[in-house]
Design a protein around this motif. Structure first.
Motif, PDB file in Angstrom:
ATOM      1  N   LEU A  39       0.795  -1.277  -0.148  1.00  0.00           N
ATOM      2  CA  LEU A  39      -0.145   0.149  -0.253  1.00  0.00           C
ATOM      3  C   LEU A  39       0.770   1.304   0.085  1.00  0.00           C
ATOM      4  N   ALA A  40       1.877   1.412   0.825  1.00  0.00           N
ATOM      5  CA  ALA A  40       2.831   2.448   0.800  1.00  0.00           C
ATOM      6  C   ALA A  40       3.402   2.753  -0.358  1.00  0.00           C
ATOM      7  N   ALA A  41       3.987   1.546  -1.091  1.00  0.00           N
ATOM      8  CA  ALA A  41       4.915   1.725  -2.434  1.00  0.00           C
ATOM      9  C   ALA A  41       4.096   2.208  -3.364  1.00  0.00           C
ATOM     10  N   HIS A  42       2.684   1.942  -3.339  1.00  0.00           N
ATOM     11  CA  HIS A  42       1.769   2.145  -4.550  1.00  0.00           C
ATOM     12  C   HIS A  42       0.585   3.241  -4.183  1.00  0.00           C
ATOM     13  N   GLN A  43       0.822   3.816  -3.121  1.00  0.00           N
ATOM     14  CA  GLN A  43      -0.276   4.683  -2.791  1.00  0.00           C
ATOM     15  C   GLN A  43      -0.798   5.712  -3.928  1.00  0.00           C
ATOM     16  N   ALA A  44       0.287   6.296  -4.652  1.00  0.00           N
ATOM     17  CA  ALA A  44      -0.505   7.175  -5.490  1.00  0.00           C
ATOM     18  C   ALA A  44      -1.506   6.472  -6.571  1.00  0.00           C
ATOM     19  N   ALA A  45      -0.859   5.432  -7.180  1.00  0.00           N
ATOM     20  CA  ALA A  45      -1.685   4.850  -7.877  1.00  0.00           C
ATOM     21  C   ALA A  45      -3.108   4.177  -7.565  1.00  0.00           C
ATOM     22  N   LEU A  46      -2.848   3.574  -6.050  1.00  0.00           N
ATOM     23  CA  LEU A  46      -4.041   2.869  -5.360  1.00  0.00           C
ATOM     24  C   LEU A  46      -5.134   3.881  -5.064  1.00  0.00           C
ATOM     25  N   SER A  47      -4.826   5.126  -4.893  1.00  0.00           N
ATOM     26  CA  SER A  47      -5.714   6.299  -4.759  1.00  0.00           C
ATOM     27  C   SER A  47      -6.459   6.730  -5.773  1.00  0.00           C
ATOM     28  N   GLN A  48      -6.073   6.130  -6.926  1.00  0.00           N
ATOM     29  CA  GLN A  48      -6.784   6.542  -8.034  1.00  0.00           C
ATOM     30  C   GLN A  48      -7.858   5.620  -8.671  1.00  0.00           C
ATOM     31  N   MET A  49      -7.952   4.474  -8.055  1.00  0.00           N
ATOM     32  CA  MET A  49      -8.657   3.409  -8.475  1.00  0.00           C
ATOM     33  C   MET A  49      -9.378   2.631  -7.387  1.00  0.00           C
ATOM     34  N   PRO A  50     -10.428   1.942  -7.657  1.00  0.00           N
ATOM     35  CA  PRO A  50     -11.083   1.016  -6.611  1.00  0.00           C
ATOM     36  C   PRO A  50     -10.208   0.041  -5.935  1.00  0.00           C
ATOM     37  N   VAL A  51     -10.101   0.008  -4.716  1.00  0.00           N
ATOM     38  CA  VAL A  51      -9.380  -0.804  -4.054  1.00  0.00           C
ATOM     39  C   VAL A  51     -10.344  -1.587  -2.794  1.00  0.00           C
ATOM     40  N   ALA A  52     -10.302  -2.685  -2.817  1.00  0.00           N
ATOM     41  CA  ALA A  52     -11.064  -3.688  -1.781  1.00  0.00           C
ATOM     42  C   ALA A  52     -10.017  -4.245  -1.018  1.00  0.00           C
ATOM     43  N   GLY A  53     -10.336  -4.438   0.303  1.00  0.00           N
ATOM     44  CA  GLY A  53      -9.361  -4.895   1.275  1.00  0.00           C
ATOM     45  C   GLY A  53     -10.187  -5.989   2.077  1.00  0.00           C
ATOM     46  N   PHE A  54      -9.280  -7.091   2.722  1.00  0.00           N
ATOM     47  CA  PHE A  54      -9.970  -7.938   3.337  1.00  0.00           C
ATOM     48  C   PHE A  54      -8.795  -8.567   4.391  1.00  0.00           C
ATOM     49  N   VAL A  55      -9.153  -8.850   5.772  1.00  0.00           N
ATOM     50  CA  VAL A  55      -8.330  -9.801   6.539  1.00  0.00           C
ATOM     51  C   VAL A  55      -9.038 -11.066   6.952  1.00  0.00           C
ATOM     52  N   VAL A  56      -7.880 -12.109   7.298  1.00  0.00           N
ATOM     53  CA  VAL A  56      -8.351 -13.319   7.615  1.00  0.00           C
ATOM     54  C   VAL A  56      -7.819 -13.550   8.951  1.00  0.00           C
ATOM     55  N   CYS A  57      -8.565 -13.669   9.899  1.00  0.00           N
ATOM     56  CA  CYS A  57      -8.172 -13.805  11.443  1.00  0.00           C
ATOM     57  C   CYS A  57      -9.062 -14.719  12.112  1.00  0.00           C
ATOM     58  N   LEU A  58      -8.410 -15.021  13.296  1.00  0.00           N
ATOM     59  CA  LEU A  58      -9.133 -15.995  14.414  1.00  0.00           C
ATOM     60  C   LEU A  58     -10.233 -15.004  14.962  1.00  0.00           C
ATOM     61  N   SER A  59     -10.112 -13.671  15.140  1.00  0.00           N
ATOM     62  CA  SER A  59     -10.956 -12.906  15.665  1.00  0.00           C
ATOM     63  C   SER A  59     -12.280 -13.025  15.124  1.00  0.00           C
ATOM     64  N   VAL A  60     -12.652 -13.033  13.734  1.00  0.00           N
ATOM     65  CA  VAL A  60     -13.954 -13.391  13.223  1.00  0.00           C
ATOM     66  C   VAL A  60     -14.387 -14.617  13.631  1.00  0.00           C
ATOM     67  N   LYS A  61     -13.836 -15.893  13.566  1.00  0.00           N
ATOM     68  CA  LYS A  61     -13.964 -17.049  14.022  1.00  0.00           C
ATOM     69  C   LYS A  61     -14.786 -16.947  15.402  1.00  0.00           C
ATOM     70  N   ASP A  62     -13.997 -16.359  16.266  1.00  0.00           N
ATOM     71  CA  ASP A  62     -14.366 -16.432  17.583  1.00  0.00           C
ATOM     72  C   ASP A  62     -15.387 -15.268  17.915  1.00  0.00           C
ATOM     73  N   SER A  63     -15.859 -14.607  17.262  1.00  0.00           N
ATOM     74  CA  SER A  63     -16.580 -13.276  17.463  1.00  0.00           C
ATOM     75  C   SER A  63     -18.276 -13.866  17.316  1.00  0.00           C
ATOM     76  N   ASP A  64     -18.869 -13.307  18.173  1.00  0.00           N
ATOM     77  CA  ASP A  64     -20.245 -13.515  18.171  1.00  0.00           C
ATOM     78  C   ASP A  64     -20.917 -12.021  17.572  1.00  0.00           C
ATOM     79  N   ASP A  65     -20.298 -11.189  17.237  1.00  0.00           N
ATOM     80  CA  ASP A  65     -20.640  -9.839  16.335  1.00  0.00           C
ATOM     81  C   ASP A  65     -20.260 -10.137  14.931  1.00  0.00           C
ATOM     82  N   PRO A  66     -21.062 -10.171  13.983  1.00  0.00           N
ATOM     83  CA  PRO A  66     -20.641 -10.310  12.588  1.00  0.00           C
ATOM     84  C   PRO A  66     -19.831  -9.134  11.895  1.00  0.00           C
ATOM     85  N   SER A  67     -19.798  -8.030  12.508  1.00  0.00           N
ATOM     86  CA  SER A  67     -18.922  -6.842  12.095  1.00  0.00           C
ATOM     87  C   SER A  67     -17.704  -7.122  12.628  1.00  0.00           C
TER      88      SER A  67
END
Length: 108
Positions: A39-67
């Protein structure tokens, strides 16, 4: 799909794509460093286009809150450090394969 471990981020040109989807696992409460470096290396280019982000982690598995505010915080921290605004966010449950951990980490 381009895997960050397979490229040299400073040689990669995201400007040849219409959009970018960037995902990262989470370890010890932080997204992987390679994702932030990208993200830091390509900040200028990425700021000019749609960027979607996601994380994969155990916190989601263990959470009762879907958000899952904890996991969303990992994703927000990743993007806030560079100022790139994600057009979309995703949170996915992860898994921990103890057989693939270095021995010392497996004991912790």
């Amino acid at each position: 799909m381009v895997h960050l471990d397979d490229i040299r981020p400073y040689l990669f040109n995201p400007g040849i794509y219409d959009a970018v989807v960037l995902g990262s696992g989470v370890r010890a409460g932080r997204a992987y460093a390679q994702a932030g470096q990208f993200l830091a290396a390509h900040q200028a280019a990425l700021s000019q286009m749609p960027v979607a982000g996601f994380v994969v982690c155990l916190s989601v598995k263990d959470s009762d809150d879907p958000s899952c505010p904890e996991a969303e915080g990992y994703l927000d921290a990743l993007f806030e450090a560079t100022g790139v605004e994600p057009a979309s966010k995703g949170l996915f449950a992860g898994a921990l394969d103890y057989d693939k951990l270095p021995r010392l980490l497996g004991w912790i």
